[in-house]
Design an enzyme around this catalytic site. Sequence first.
Site, PDB file in Angstrom:
ATOM      1  N   GLU A 148       0.814  -1.213   0.000  1.00  0.00           N
ATOM      2  CA  GLU A 148       0.000   0.000   0.000  1.00  0.00           C
ATOM      3  C   GLU A 148       0.849   1.266   0.000  1.00  0.00           C
ATOM      4  OE1 GLU A 148      -3.736  -0.288   2.497  1.00  0.00           O
ATOM      5  OE2 GLU A 148      -2.594  -1.941   3.354  1.00  0.00           O
ATOM      6  N   SER A 157      -6.583  -2.346   1.748  1.00  0.00           N
ATOM      7  CA  SER A 157      -6.971  -1.719   0.486  1.00  0.00           C
ATOM      8  C   SER A 157      -7.502  -2.723  -0.537  1.00  0.00           C
ATOM      9  CB  SER A 157      -5.790  -0.940  -0.124  1.00  0.00           C
ATOM     10  OG  SER A 157      -5.487   0.187   0.644  1.00  0.00           O
ATOM     11  N   TYR A 195      -9.520   3.696  -5.371  1.00  0.00           N
ATOM     12  CA  TYR A 195      -8.476   4.681  -5.676  1.00  0.00           C
ATOM     13  C   TYR A 195      -8.337   5.081  -7.142  1.00  0.00           C
ATOM     14  CZ  TYR A 195      -7.013   3.066  -1.046  1.00  0.00           C
ATOM     15  OH  TYR A 195      -6.987   2.724   0.273  1.00  0.00           O
ATOM     16  N   ARG A 223     -11.253   3.050  11.507  1.00  0.00           N
ATOM     17  CA  ARG A 223     -12.438   2.852  10.688  1.00  0.00           C
ATOM     18  C   ARG A 223     -12.839   1.387  10.739  1.00  0.00           C
ATOM     19  NH1 ARG A 223     -10.758   3.187   5.329  1.00  0.00           N
ATOM     20  NH2 ARG A 223     -11.579   1.092   4.962  1.00  0.00           N
ATOM     21  N   ASP A 261     -15.314  -1.467   8.815  1.00  0.00           N
ATOM     22  CA  ASP A 261     -16.080  -1.748   7.609  1.00  0.00           C
ATOM     23  C   ASP A 261     -17.100  -2.844   7.879  1.00  0.00           C
ATOM     24  OD1 ASP A 261     -14.432   0.096   6.375  1.00  0.00           O
ATOM     25  OD2 ASP A 261     -13.074  -1.430   5.579  1.00  0.00           O
ATOM     26  N   GLU A 319     -13.842  -5.757   8.714  1.00  0.00           N
ATOM     27  CA  GLU A 319     -12.508  -5.541   9.263  1.00  0.00           C
ATOM     28  C   GLU A 319     -12.420  -4.187   9.937  1.00  0.00           C
ATOM     29  OE1 GLU A 319      -9.357  -4.387   6.255  1.00  0.00           O
ATOM     30  OE2 GLU A 319     -10.807  -5.326   4.919  1.00  0.00           O
ATOM     31  N   ASN A 336      -9.718  -0.943  10.583  1.00  0.00           N
ATOM     32  CA  ASN A 336      -8.516  -0.293  10.046  1.00  0.00           C
ATOM     33  C   ASN A 336      -7.989   0.706  11.072  1.00  0.00           C
ATOM     34  OD1 ASN A 336      -8.685  -1.083   6.927  1.00  0.00           O
ATOM     35  ND2 ASN A 336     -10.739  -0.628   7.671  1.00  0.00           N
ATOM     36  N   GLY A 390      -6.991   5.336   5.129  1.00  0.00           N
ATOM     37  CA  GLY A 390      -6.527   6.300   4.148  1.00  0.00           C
ATOM     38  C   GLY A 390      -6.929   7.727   4.483  1.00  0.00           C
TER      39      GLY A 390
END
Length: 315
Positions: free
Chosen positions: A23, A155, A221, A260, A262, A275, A277, A281
């Site tokens: 990443e 990602s 992205y 974060r 998800d 998951e 994070n 990002g």
Amino acid sequence: MIEMHDASVYGKVAVLLGGDSAEREVSLASGRAVLSALLEAGIDAHPFDPAERSIHELLSDNFERAFIILHGRGGEDGVMQGALEQLDIPYTGTGVLGSALAMDKVLSKLVWSARDLPTADYRVLDKQTFNANECAQILEDLGGSVMVKPSHEGSSIGMAKANNAEQLARAVEDAFSYDDNVLVEAYINGPEYTVAILNGQALPSIRMTSPNVFYDYEAKYQTNTTQYFCPSGLPMAQEQQLARLALTAFEALSGKGWGRVDVMRDNNGNFFLLESNTVPGMTEKSLVPKAAKQAGISFTQLVINILNETLENQK
């Protein structure tokens, strides 16, 4: 509430960006955005790429704190956190244990399952013992459609959807090129949500839609076809339910400061954790800044709020 101290109180700040994980490019973009915000606030901030410099230079160059914006291995998995603790340099975000847990999708699943938190059925495959002849049975056990994920990548790198044994075998072999352990998870057919967390508070949830098979690296992205809805459109009761679930899941993995979570929602309205994070990002397309904006927090305020935790850690 965002507390902006006099810029001098932060001292010299290293923005840890880049690194050598898969990443790296996303981390460089996130790091540049964070650095720009810190400089805009008058803070003495400098980029620091551990792939190009020894971390011991943090001491020799008199850095007083570190803003970790390294995504993936080496920055989000507890390794850098442990090094900074050895160097006695305050840093942003989750500590060693929480970083390691959240980075490992398999361990995250085990912790959440132990806490009776909702997560999709799954199997864990090991590179040394994997037998492609097992794929048909795995598919049957998990409902006929699955997501394949390397255990330690972010990602959506190395992820794929599989609907038959041949697809599953190929997806697993590809995932093994990234990781020795691969998670095969029952596919949840429904919308995907994410909840940003900032200092113990859940920010407004975001719902993502993409014409891609799933919300993959390209959707995140490289394309303009992904749509983001914030507020997500959930009724207030479900928004509050999702916020509580995300906070509980984050804290269960020893998450701290910011991050974060998800989540998928199936056709029956049930939420399932995907998951957590710990260094999400921070690019112009990233989700945490979008949620913060909806909550009335500018990007610069968000960055300062995250950095302020390093002052608390010194007390």
